[in-house]
Design a protein around this motif. Structure first.
Motif, PDB file in Angstrom:
ATOM      1  N   GLN A 184     -33.623 -60.906 -79.886  1.00  0.00           N
ATOM      2  CA  GLN A 184     -32.177 -60.638 -79.841  1.00  0.00           C
ATOM      3  C   GLN A 184     -31.592 -60.662 -81.253  1.00  0.00           C
ATOM      4  N   ALA A 185     -32.016 -61.670 -82.033  1.00  0.00           N
ATOM      5  CA  ALA A 185     -31.513 -61.806 -83.405  1.00  0.00           C
ATOM      6  C   ALA A 185     -31.904 -60.595 -84.247  1.00  0.00           C
ATOM      7  N   LEU A 186     -33.156 -60.155 -84.116  1.00  0.00           N
ATOM      8  CA  LEU A 186     -33.641 -59.022 -84.916  1.00  0.00           C
ATOM      9  C   LEU A 186     -32.864 -57.755 -84.589  1.00  0.00           C
ATOM     10  N   GLN A 187     -32.604 -57.531 -83.314  1.00  0.00           N
ATOM     11  CA  GLN A 187     -31.852 -56.347 -82.903  1.00  0.00           C
ATOM     12  C   GLN A 187     -30.460 -56.336 -83.530  1.00  0.00           C
ATOM     13  N   ILE A 188     -29.805 -57.487 -83.520  1.00  0.00           N
ATOM     14  CA  ILE A 188     -28.463 -57.596 -84.101  1.00  0.00           C
ATOM     15  C   ILE A 188     -28.513 -57.367 -85.608  1.00  0.00           C
ATOM     16  N   ARG A 189     -29.454 -58.018 -86.274  1.00  0.00           N
ATOM     17  CA  ARG A 189     -29.503 -57.942 -87.734  1.00  0.00           C
ATOM     18  C   ARG A 189     -29.848 -56.551 -88.234  1.00  0.00           C
ATOM     19  N   GLN A 190     -30.724 -55.856 -87.508  1.00  0.00           N
ATOM     20  CA  GLN A 190     -31.040 -54.488 -87.898  1.00  0.00           C
ATOM     21  C   GLN A 190     -29.845 -53.559 -87.642  1.00  0.00           C
ATOM     22  N   ALA A 191     -29.121 -53.818 -86.557  1.00  0.00           N
ATOM     23  CA  ALA A 191     -27.973 -52.980 -86.199  1.00  0.00           C
ATOM     24  C   ALA A 191     -26.848 -53.079 -87.226  1.00  0.00           C
ATOM     25  N   ILE A 192     -26.657 -54.268 -87.791  1.00  0.00           N
ATOM     26  CA  ILE A 192     -25.548 -54.450 -88.736  1.00  0.00           C
ATOM     27  C   ILE A 192     -25.996 -54.337 -90.199  1.00  0.00           C
ATOM     28  N   GLY A 193     -27.287 -54.072 -90.424  1.00  0.00           N
ATOM     29  CA  GLY A 193     -27.786 -53.897 -91.793  1.00  0.00           C
ATOM     30  C   GLY A 193     -27.918 -55.181 -92.577  1.00  0.00           C
ATOM     31  N   ASP A 194     -28.136 -56.292 -91.875  1.00  0.00           N
ATOM     32  CA  ASP A 194     -28.289 -57.595 -92.527  1.00  0.00           C
ATOM     33  C   ASP A 194     -29.747 -57.763 -92.958  1.00  0.00           C
ATOM     34  N   LYS A 195     -30.064 -57.298 -94.172  1.00  0.00           N
ATOM     35  CA  LYS A 195     -31.456 -57.310 -94.642  1.00  0.00           C
ATOM     36  C   LYS A 195     -31.968 -58.731 -94.867  1.00  0.00           C
ATOM     37  N   SER A 196     -31.115 -59.593 -95.397  1.00  0.00           N
ATOM     38  CA  SER A 196     -31.537 -60.978 -95.608  1.00  0.00           C
ATOM     39  C   SER A 196     -31.898 -61.638 -94.281  1.00  0.00           C
ATOM     40  N   GLY A 197     -31.030 -61.470 -93.298  1.00  0.00           N
ATOM     41  CA  GLY A 197     -31.295 -62.031 -91.973  1.00  0.00           C
ATOM     42  C   GLY A 197     -32.505 -61.398 -91.310  1.00  0.00           C
TER      43      GLY A 197
END
Length: 306
Positions: A184-197
């Motif tokens: 779930q976290a990976l999907q969110i972080r990729q969707a918003i462009g959070d490369k660090s996360g």
């Protein structure tokens, strides 16, 4: 305009460019007497230096921002600066000081109704509790944080919290729950462009597969994590991922590759003072028949890394 561009570059994880603009902006803010803007710039530069592993410089900037926040009566800024400062102490293993800053930050944020800040600080309180092995307290903080961050629509904070919930579940041996949170976290972080996360989450997913003996999949996730962390200059993250890569190579009887990864992790951890990785390397050295960090120091000199 410069400030907006610097903020945009920071959000895009283009930290070197952002830092250059923030440094150019600082004397302008000072000349204009824009104390609030000056404090904001100090915080942003400190965040970048923290990511780079330059904890002393980061802390020096936070210490310049905090009295300005207090001088202006800027409670939101004060809460943010206290929270950010806590993470320097946490990275250096000084959990008592980190906790003191976090508790001050949380008190302020709850008093003024800063829900975004409160969610962030609850996450960091959970991280500190987790580092001390108090998983029950960590879970309580994380559940509070998730409820707040989902309510206000903070996707970045939600991704962070899901990642941290996974870390706690993993520590308790609940790999299925941990992997579900991480996906779930990976999907969110990729969707918003959070490369660090994204780099953090990929690293953490690898540890679930490694714990289950699937080293091929674990290494694939670690290599993706390492690529991202090196690309954005996340030195602390790079160090952690290299340490984990070393373990995978060791499990695969690739001792030389393992030692190379661990030595590189040691060099970075020593340079930036990353307490948790240094402690892990010290413990690892004993298992390899060495004497704590002296083992890595001697080995690094032998192979010419120092």
């Amino acid at each position: 305009m410069t400030g907006a561009l610097a903020n945009h570059l920071y959000e895009q994880c283009r930290y070197d460019e952002a830092k250059g603009l923030y440094e150019a902006l600082l004397p302008i803010r000072q000349a204009l007497g824009d104390r609030k803007g000056e404090s904001f710039v100090y915080n942003q530069i400190a965040l970048i230096q923290d990511l780079r592993g330059d904890y002393a410089t980061a802390l020096a900037y936070y210490e310049q921002a905090l009295p300005i926040n207090r001088e202006l009566g800027d409670k939101k800024g004060e809460g943010t600066t206290l929270n950010n400062s806590s993470q320097i102490y946490d990275a250096q293993g000084d959990y008592v000081t980190a906790l003191r800053y976090l508790e001050q930050s949380l008190h302020i944020q709850q008093a003024i109704g800063d829900k975004f800040g409160e969610g962030t600080t609850l996450n960091n309180l959970a991280t500190t509790a987790h580092a001390q092995g108090d998983y029950v307290t960590a879970l309580r903080y994380l559940e509070q944080a998730l409820q707040i961050l989902q309510a206000i629509g903070d996707k970045s904070g939600e991704g962070t919290t899901l990642n941290n919930l996974a870390t706690t579940a993993h520590a308790q041996g609940d790999y299925g729950t941990a992997l579900r949170y991480l996906e779930q976290a990976l999907q969110i972080r990729q969707a918003i462009g959070d490369k660090s996360g994204e780099g953090t989450t990929l690293n953490n997913i690898s540890q679930i597969y490694a714990a289950q003996g699937d080293y091929v999949t674990a290494l694939r996730y670690l290599e993706q994590s390492l690529h991202i962390r090196q690309a954005i200059g996340d030195r602390a993250g790079e160090c952690t991922t290299l340490f984990n890569i070393g373990h995978i190579h060791w499990q695969n009887d690739e001792q030389q590759h393992a030692l190379t990864a661990w030595l590189t992790a040691y060099r970075i951890a020593k340079q930036i003072g990353l307490a948790q990785v240094l402690q892990a390397l010290e413990d690892l050295a004993k298992g390899l028949g060495g004497e704590g960090l002296d083992y890595w120091e001697e080995l690094s000199q032998q192979v010419g890394l120092e």
